[in-house]
Design a protein around this motif. Structure first.
Motif, PDB file in Angstrom:
ATOM      1  N   THR A   6       0.840  -1.191   0.000  1.00  0.00           N
ATOM      2  CA  THR A   6       0.000   0.000   0.000  1.00  0.00           C
ATOM      3  C   THR A   6       0.878   1.246   0.000  1.00  0.00           C
ATOM      4  OG1 THR A   6      -0.150  -0.153   2.408  1.00  0.00           O
ATOM      5  CG2 THR A   6      -1.963  -1.097   1.125  1.00  0.00           C
ATOM      6  N   SER A   7       2.143   1.070   0.387  1.00  0.00           N
ATOM      7  CA  SER A   7       3.124   2.157   0.386  1.00  0.00           C
ATOM      8  C   SER A   7       4.510   1.541   0.235  1.00  0.00           C
ATOM      9  CB  SER A   7       3.031   2.932   1.706  1.00  0.00           C
ATOM     10  OG  SER A   7       4.037   3.907   1.783  1.00  0.00           O
ATOM     11  N   LEU A   8       5.330   2.166  -0.602  1.00  0.00           N
ATOM     12  CA  LEU A   8       6.694   1.686  -0.801  1.00  0.00           C
ATOM     13  C   LEU A   8       7.597   2.866  -1.098  1.00  0.00           C
ATOM     14  CD1 LEU A   8       8.826  -0.560  -1.234  1.00  0.00           C
ATOM     15  CD2 LEU A   8       8.083  -0.631  -3.628  1.00  0.00           C
ATOM     16  N   GLU A   9       8.668   2.983  -0.331  1.00  0.00           N
ATOM     17  CA  GLU A   9       9.660   4.030  -0.564  1.00  0.00           C
ATOM     18  C   GLU A   9      11.045   3.403  -0.422  1.00  0.00           C
ATOM     19  OE1 GLU A   9      11.041   8.407   1.147  1.00  0.00           O
ATOM     20  OE2 GLU A   9       9.343   7.391   2.069  1.00  0.00           O
ATOM     21  N   ILE A  10      11.885   3.658  -1.398  1.00  0.00           N
ATOM     22  CA  ILE A  10      13.265   3.182  -1.354  1.00  0.00           C
ATOM     23  C   ILE A  10      14.158   4.407  -1.306  1.00  0.00           C
ATOM     24  CG2 ILE A  10      15.053   1.865  -2.526  1.00  0.00           C
ATOM     25  CD1 ILE A  10      12.728   0.258  -3.824  1.00  0.00           C
ATOM     26  N   VAL A  11      14.942   4.513  -0.240  1.00  0.00           N
ATOM     27  CA  VAL A  11      15.788   5.677   0.000  1.00  0.00           C
ATOM     28  C   VAL A  11      17.245   5.270  -0.186  1.00  0.00           C
ATOM     29  CG1 VAL A  11      16.444   7.449   1.675  1.00  0.00           C
ATOM     30  CG2 VAL A  11      14.103   6.543   1.672  1.00  0.00           C
ATOM     31  N   ASN A  12      17.959   5.995  -1.040  1.00  0.00           N
ATOM     32  CA  ASN A  12      19.375   5.747  -1.248  1.00  0.00           C
ATOM     33  C   ASN A  12      20.153   6.538  -0.197  1.00  0.00           C
ATOM     34  OD1 ASN A  12      22.045   5.604  -2.102  1.00  0.00           O
ATOM     35  ND2 ASN A  12      21.527   5.743  -4.265  1.00  0.00           N
ATOM     36  N   PHE A  31      20.941   1.397   1.392  1.00  0.00           N
ATOM     37  CA  PHE A  31      19.551   1.753   1.124  1.00  0.00           C
ATOM     38  C   PHE A  31      18.670   1.505   2.349  1.00  0.00           C
ATOM     39  CE2 PHE A  31      21.305   0.948  -3.031  1.00  0.00           C
ATOM     40  CZ  PHE A  31      20.709   1.899  -3.829  1.00  0.00           C
ATOM     41  N   THR A  32      17.560   2.232   2.406  1.00  0.00           N
ATOM     42  CA  THR A  32      16.496   1.985   3.369  1.00  0.00           C
ATOM     43  C   THR A  32      15.233   1.698   2.580  1.00  0.00           C
ATOM     44  OG1 THR A  32      17.456   3.455   5.036  1.00  0.00           O
ATOM     45  CG2 THR A  32      15.099   2.978   5.236  1.00  0.00           C
ATOM     46  N   ILE A  33      14.525   0.636   2.951  1.00  0.00           N
ATOM     47  CA  ILE A  33      13.249   0.301   2.338  1.00  0.00           C
ATOM     48  C   ILE A  33      12.167   0.529   3.378  1.00  0.00           C
ATOM     49  CG2 ILE A  33      11.801  -1.540   1.397  1.00  0.00           C
ATOM     50  CD1 ILE A  33      14.332  -2.804   0.259  1.00  0.00           C
ATOM     51  N   LEU A  34      11.205   1.355   3.040  1.00  0.00           N
ATOM     52  CA  LEU A  34      10.021   1.593   3.875  1.00  0.00           C
ATOM     53  C   LEU A  34       8.847   0.990   3.108  1.00  0.00           C
ATOM     54  CD1 LEU A  34      10.990   5.299   4.245  1.00  0.00           C
ATOM     55  CD2 LEU A  34      11.046   3.692   6.134  1.00  0.00           C
ATOM     56  N   ILE A  35       8.271  -0.069   3.646  1.00  0.00           N
ATOM     57  CA  ILE A  35       7.199  -0.763   2.938  1.00  0.00           C
ATOM     58  C   ILE A  35       6.056  -1.075   3.890  1.00  0.00           C
ATOM     59  CG2 ILE A  35       8.412  -2.968   3.237  1.00  0.00           C
ATOM     60  CD1 ILE A  35       7.095  -3.882   0.576  1.00  0.00           C
ATOM     61  N   GLU A  36       4.843  -0.836   3.407  1.00  0.00           N
ATOM     62  CA  GLU A  36       3.631  -1.172   4.151  1.00  0.00           C
ATOM     63  C   GLU A  36       2.816  -2.098   3.272  1.00  0.00           C
ATOM     64  OE1 GLU A  36       0.928   1.729   6.417  1.00  0.00           O
ATOM     65  OE2 GLU A  36      -0.142   1.337   4.540  1.00  0.00           O
ATOM     66  N   ALA A  37       2.440  -3.258   3.814  1.00  0.00           N
ATOM     67  CA  ALA A  37       1.681  -4.225   3.026  1.00  0.00           C
ATOM     68  C   ALA A  37       0.832  -5.098   3.939  1.00  0.00           C
ATOM     69  CB  ALA A  37       2.624  -5.104   2.216  1.00  0.00           C
ATOM     70  N   ARG A  63      24.926  -7.080  -4.298  1.00  0.00           N
ATOM     71  CA  ARG A  63      25.011  -5.793  -4.990  1.00  0.00           C
ATOM     72  C   ARG A  63      24.857  -4.609  -4.049  1.00  0.00           C
ATOM     73  NH1 ARG A  63      20.961  -7.404  -9.730  1.00  0.00           N
ATOM     74  NH2 ARG A  63      19.743  -5.967  -8.522  1.00  0.00           N
ATOM     75  N   VAL A  64      24.315  -4.838  -2.855  1.00  0.00           N
ATOM     76  CA  VAL A  64      24.090  -3.764  -1.880  1.00  0.00           C
ATOM     77  C   VAL A  64      24.798  -4.139  -0.583  1.00  0.00           C
ATOM     78  CG1 VAL A  64      22.332  -2.588  -0.496  1.00  0.00           C
ATOM     79  CG2 VAL A  64      21.892  -3.072  -2.899  1.00  0.00           C
ATOM     80  N   HIS A  65      25.597  -3.221  -0.051  1.00  0.00           N
ATOM     81  CA  HIS A  65      26.353  -3.490   1.173  1.00  0.00           C
ATOM     82  C   HIS A  65      25.460  -3.465   2.413  1.00  0.00           C
ATOM     83  CE1 HIS A  65      29.512  -3.406   4.149  1.00  0.00           C
ATOM     84  NE2 HIS A  65      29.006  -2.306   4.647  1.00  0.00           N
ATOM     85  N   ALA A  66      24.580  -2.470   2.518  1.00  0.00           N
ATOM     86  CA  ALA A  66      23.752  -2.312   3.715  1.00  0.00           C
ATOM     87  C   ALA A  66      22.319  -1.986   3.331  1.00  0.00           C
ATOM     88  CB  ALA A  66      24.311  -1.210   4.602  1.00  0.00           C
ATOM     89  N   LEU A  67      21.391  -2.639   4.041  1.00  0.00           N
ATOM     90  CA  LEU A  67      19.976  -2.452   3.755  1.00  0.00           C
ATOM     91  C   LEU A  67      19.214  -2.378   5.071  1.00  0.00           C
ATOM     92  CD1 LEU A  67      17.733  -2.429   1.584  1.00  0.00           C
ATOM     93  CD2 LEU A  67      17.636  -4.907   1.822  1.00  0.00           C
ATOM     94  N   ALA A  68      18.528  -1.263   5.291  1.00  0.00           N
ATOM     95  CA  ALA A  68      17.644  -1.118   6.448  1.00  0.00           C
ATOM     96  C   ALA A  68      16.224  -1.343   5.956  1.00  0.00           C
ATOM     97  CB  ALA A  68      17.786   0.273   7.053  1.00  0.00           C
TER      98      ALA A  68
END
Length: 78
Positions: A6-12, A31-37, A63-68
């Motif tokens: 219902t909401s998705l934001e990917i922040v670099n 990256f930070t992933i903010l997801i609502e589902a 491919r990504v070192h750190a992911l929140a």
């Protein structure tokens, strides 16, 4: 797509980590992933993070070192 969010934001966040360990110079390492589902309803925080990591496949750690991950379920009304 895996969760019909219902909401998705990917922040670099890579610029905040320039020059730190894991910064490969690409500008795409943190990256930070903010997801609502609805799929996250009644799941623990750890279970939600595992679900997201599973859907991402080889992206985290390869491919990504750190992911929140901040995964939430929509609030329900009764």
């Amino acid at each position: 797509e895996a969760f019909a969010p219902t909401s998705l934001e990917i922040v670099n966040d890579s610029a905040k980590h320039r020059g730190h360990m894991g910064d490969d110079g690409s500008g795409e390492s943190h990256f930070t992933i903010l997801i609502e589902a609805p799929a996250f309803a009644h799941k623990s925080r750890l279970a939600r993070q595992r679900m997201v990591n599973g859907a991402l496949g080889d992206i985290p750690g390869d491919r990504v070192h750190a992911l929140a991950i901040k995964a939430t379920a929509p609030e329900t009304t009764t």
